[in-house]
Design a protein around this motif. Structure first.
Motif, PDB file in Angstrom:
ATOM      1  N   VAL A   1      19.395  -8.323  -3.205  1.00 28.98           N
ATOM      2  CA  VAL A   1      19.972  -8.789  -1.937  1.00 28.98           C
ATOM      3  C   VAL A   1      21.212  -9.605  -2.262  1.00 28.98           C
ATOM      4  N   ILE A   2      22.367  -9.153  -1.821  1.00 24.76           N
ATOM      5  CA  ILE A   2      23.611  -9.891  -2.077  1.00 24.76           C
ATOM      6  C   ILE A   2      24.375 -10.006  -0.769  1.00 24.76           C
ATOM      7  N   THR A   3      24.327 -11.174  -0.173  1.00 27.73           N
ATOM      8  CA  THR A   3      25.045 -11.384   1.081  1.00 27.73           C
ATOM      9  C   THR A   3      26.208 -12.346   0.861  1.00 27.73           C
ATOM     10  N   ALA A   4      27.033 -12.464   1.875  1.00 30.19           N
ATOM     11  CA  ALA A   4      28.087 -13.473   1.892  1.00 30.19           C
ATOM     12  C   ALA A   4      27.736 -14.516   2.939  1.00 30.19           C
ATOM     13  N   SER A   5      28.326 -15.687   2.793  1.00 31.67           N
ATOM     14  CA  SER A   5      28.141 -16.733   3.784  1.00 31.67           C
ATOM     15  C   SER A   5      29.413 -17.564   3.819  1.00 31.67           C
ATOM     16  N   SER A   6      29.767 -18.052   4.995  1.00 30.35           N
ATOM     17  CA  SER A   6      30.939 -18.921   5.021  1.00 30.35           C
ATOM     18  C   SER A   6      30.571 -20.365   5.334  1.00 30.35           C
ATOM     19  N   SER A   7      29.476 -20.573   6.054  1.00 27.34           N
ATOM     20  CA  SER A   7      29.213 -21.959   6.448  1.00 27.34           C
ATOM     21  C   SER A   7      27.764 -22.378   6.276  1.00 27.34           C
ATOM     22  N   GLY A   8      26.854 -21.454   6.041  1.00 29.94           N
ATOM     23  CA  GLY A   8      25.450 -21.838   5.939  1.00 29.94           C
ATOM     24  C   GLY A   8      24.839 -22.072   7.307  1.00 29.94           C
TER      25      GLY A   8
ATOM     26  N   SER B   1      33.380 -16.944   0.154  1.00 29.20           N
ATOM     27  CA  SER B   1      34.842 -16.911   0.117  1.00 29.20           C
ATOM     28  C   SER B   1      35.353 -16.641   1.533  1.00 29.20           C
ATOM     29  N   ASP B   2      34.782 -17.394   2.458  1.00 30.97           N
ATOM     30  CA  ASP B   2      35.148 -17.282   3.875  1.00 30.97           C
ATOM     31  C   ASP B   2      35.109 -15.810   4.303  1.00 30.97           C
ATOM     32  N   GLN B   3      36.084 -15.388   5.061  1.00 30.46           N
ATOM     33  CA  GLN B   3      35.993 -14.040   5.631  1.00 30.46           C
ATOM     34  C   GLN B   3      36.078 -12.946   4.567  1.00 30.46           C
TER      35      GLN B   3
ATOM     36  N   ILE C   1      25.738 -12.136   7.803  1.00 30.98           N
ATOM     37  CA  ILE C   1      25.652 -12.634   9.175  1.00 30.98           C
ATOM     38  C   ILE C   1      26.046 -14.108   9.135  1.00 30.98           C
ATOM     39  N   ASP C   2      26.998 -14.489   9.952  1.00 28.68           N
ATOM     40  CA  ASP C   2      27.341 -15.897  10.113  1.00 28.68           C
ATOM     41  C   ASP C   2      27.117 -16.282  11.562  1.00 28.68           C
ATOM     42  N   ALA C   3      26.693 -17.496  11.789  1.00 31.17           N
ATOM     43  CA  ALA C   3      26.519 -17.986  13.164  1.00 31.17           C
ATOM     44  C   ALA C   3      26.521 -19.500  13.106  1.00 31.17           C
ATOM     45  N   SER C   4      27.587 -20.098  13.552  1.00 27.06           N
ATOM     46  CA  SER C   4      27.620 -21.566  13.534  1.00 27.06           C
ATOM     47  C   SER C   4      28.212 -22.095  14.841  1.00 27.06           C
TER      48      SER C   4
ATOM     49  N   LEU D   1      34.263 -13.162  12.850  1.00 25.18           N
ATOM     50  CA  LEU D   1      32.876 -13.497  12.516  1.00 25.18           C
ATOM     51  C   LEU D   1      32.750 -14.087  11.113  1.00 25.18           C
ATOM     52  N   TYR D   2      33.886 -14.519  10.532  1.00 30.53           N
ATOM     53  CA  TYR D   2      33.844 -15.102   9.182  1.00 30.53           C
ATOM     54  C   TYR D   2      33.206 -14.123   8.213  1.00 30.53           C
ATOM     55  N   SER D   3      32.194 -14.518   7.448  1.00 27.31           N
ATOM     56  CA  SER D   3      31.698 -13.573   6.432  1.00 27.31           C
ATOM     57  C   SER D   3      31.094 -12.325   7.069  1.00 27.31           C
ATOM     58  N   GLY D   4      30.702 -12.413   8.351  1.00 22.69           N
ATOM     59  CA  GLY D   4      30.125 -11.243   9.009  1.00 22.69           C
ATOM     60  C   GLY D   4      31.162 -10.223   9.463  1.00 22.69           C
ATOM     61  N   ALA D   5      32.446 -10.609   9.455  1.00 16.34           N
ATOM     62  CA  ALA D   5      33.475  -9.752  10.054  1.00 16.34           C
ATOM     63  C   ALA D   5      33.677  -8.448   9.291  1.00 16.34           C
ATOM     64  N   ALA D   6      33.860  -8.539   7.990  1.00 13.78           N
ATOM     65  CA  ALA D   6      34.168  -7.321   7.235  1.00 13.78           C
ATOM     66  C   ALA D   6      32.972  -6.374   7.152  1.00 13.78           C
ATOM     67  N   PRO D   7      31.737  -6.885   6.984  1.00 15.32           N
ATOM     68  CA  PRO D   7      30.609  -5.942   7.046  1.00 15.32           C
ATOM     69  C   PRO D   7      30.535  -5.227   8.389  1.00 15.32           C
TER      70      PRO D   7
END
Lengths: 405, 88
Positions: free
Chosen positions: A102-109, A161-163, A189-192, A334-340
């Motif tokens: 499982v390898i996800t991205a995150s921008s804000s936690g 690495s942000d978006q 998925i980012d949601a803040s 959507l920050y890290s969620g945008a490109a996926p």
């Protein structure tokens, strides 16, 4: 499909649609998910619009044990991963546990969870802070919870690495597949969208302060005034091509090329790194510029950044040399969620041979972009380029293409 | 007799509030001698549960109490022993 990394499953949660087909229908229909914030009262904040996901009820999808220990972004990610598995026609129990990562991205936690616990700390005291705050806020928590829920114990991690992270995660997943892992759940998925998350985003200075959903987020438009943030993204099942072939999987397409660069320090006089990232991704995919059929733009909607992106595209593809689109005008950034999410849209575009629209923007002619307008554009599509930039200088580019044997 | 008693109902409520309940587990059933682990509660869930018991009942539990009490019955007894000690 030897040595290839292919996408076999999509799980989408976007402000304009929950689930792959609902998102895609909304997107082709030009339906926006941007509106005035409802999650909290935004009246006294300088920015008041966001792309909120509607109708997501975690209790309908997740066991009771997970609810007290998860932020909203993690709940959506867990469900997105379930959907991606279902779309891939595979159950996690079908594979050895160390053969799935499982390898996800995150921008804000997990900002909203953290906000609630911080409030408990300063209003009631340390005894009132949830033990689960220890990990519920953490960048890696979506990867961790997806791993635990599905028994996936192969190479795992998070990229921050942000978006740009939304593409960097796929690239890291592809590295692990090349090293022998059969399948990696990847994306972000980012949601803040909570007051604490909001002020953190305001501090970045790039949020649109417009109150009009149709004029707030206008990338490549002379009226561009920053972006509207959103929540959500996509989880993707990235799979070894031979593994997918052996099990007769339906393949959305290949993650065929990737490049990333970091901008030079301001004032160095050296050019921005985006163009180089595009060139690296093309070379990695073994394609010339004329081999790209559509570009999904980063679409910052900050004039200087729009200029950099337009110049990079004109530099590589020539003036108006390739169709460019930004369906994120319907979701916000959507920050890290945008490109996926853009990758998911790209695969759906390849499937349906149609480029999704860019809404509300009236492109400034000086950018020399063939920006797809408010209607979907039918086109013969075999490849797509997806761009994502992160605050502070991250540039990433990815090439996807229709799977061939 | 302590002024306050910690009951099985208190524990069920606090477990639900702090850590949630596993769908496959009936917390209202006969759980007193089941191991917490079998009920789906790992060490962090018990840490959260202990914290909530401490603040609600105004006691302090030793670190060992939570790790040694492997069943609801054992935890209830340990909490009541603590309550008796503070009432004395």
């Amino acid at each position: 499909m030897r040595g290839k990394a292919v996408v076999t499953g999509l799980g989408v949660a976007a402000p304009n649609g929950l689930g792959v087909e609902e998102y895609w229908r909304a997107t082709l229909g030009g339906r926006t998910g941007i509106g005035r914030i409802t999650r909290f009262d935004p009246t006294n904040y300088p920015a008041r619009l966001a792309g909120e996901i509607e109708g997501f009820v975690a209790e309908d999808h997740l066991p009771g044990r997970l609810l007290p220990q998860t932020d909203r972004m993690t709940r959506i990610a867990l469900v997105g991963a379930d959907w991606a598995f279902a779309d891939a026609g595979i159950a996690p129990g079908d594979l050895p546990e160390f053969d799935m990562g499982v390898i996800t991205a995150s921008s804000s936690g997990g900002f909203e969870f953290g906000q609630n616990e911080l409030r408990a700390l300063w209003s009631k005291g340390g005894q009132y802070v949830s033990a689960y705050q220890s990990f519920a806020w953490f960048y890696a928590v979506n990867s961790g919870q997806i791993s635990i829920r599905n028994g996936m114990r192969g190479p795992s991690g998070v990229v921050v690495s942000d978006q740009a992270g939304g593409l960097d995660a796929l690239a890291q997943a592809r590295r692990q597949i090349r090293k022998g892992t059969s399948l990696v759940m990847t994306g972000a998925i980012d949601a803040s969208l909570c007051p604490w998350g909001w002020v953190a985003q305001l501090a970045g200075g790039r949020l649109s302060t417009s109150d009009d959903p149709e004029h707030a987020y206008l990338p490549f438009d002379a009226r561009a005034r920053g972006h509207v943030p959103g929540e959500g993204g996509a989880l993707l099942v990235l799979e070894d091509g031979e593994h997918a072939e052996r099990r007769g999987a339906r393949v959305h397409g290949e993650f065929a090329g990737y490049g990333s660069t970091f901008d030079p320090r301001p004032g160095s006089g050296r050019p921005p790194g985006l163009r180089k990232a595009i060139e690296l991704a093309l070379a990695d995919a073994g394609l010339e510029p004329d081999g790209i059929d559509v570009v999904f733009a980063d679409a910052a909607a900050v004039p200087e950044l729009d200029r950099v992106e337009a110049e990079a595209l004109a530099g590589v593809f020539g003036p108006r040399g390739v169709p460019v689109t930004a369906p994120k005008t319907m979701t916000g950034r959507l920050y890290s969620g945008a490109a996926p999410l853009d990758l998911a849209a790209a695969f759906l575009a390849l499937r349906d041979q149609v480029i999704p629209p860019t809404v509300h923007t009236d492109p400034d002619a000086s950018y020399d972009l063939d920006l797809v307008g408010p209607e979907p554009r039918p086109a013969a599509l075999g490849t797509a380029l997806v761009l994502a930039r992160g605050h502070g200088g991250f540039n990433s580019a990815a090439v996807v293409r229709t799977a061939t044997g | 007799m302590p002024a306050t008693t910690f009951t099985a109902e208190d524990l069920r409520r606090i477990l639900r509030e702090g850590a949630g309940a596993d769908d496959g587990v009936d917390l209202d059933g006969d759980i007193l001698d089941a191991e917490f682990e079998a009920l789906g509660y790992e060490s962090l869930a018990l840490l959260e549960t202990g914290g909530r018991i401490e603040r609600e009942f105004d006691i302090t539990l030793d670190d060992d109490t939570l790790t040694d009490a492997r069943t609801p019955r054992a935890l209830i007894e340990a909490v009541n022993a603590r309550l008796s000690a503070s009432a004395a």
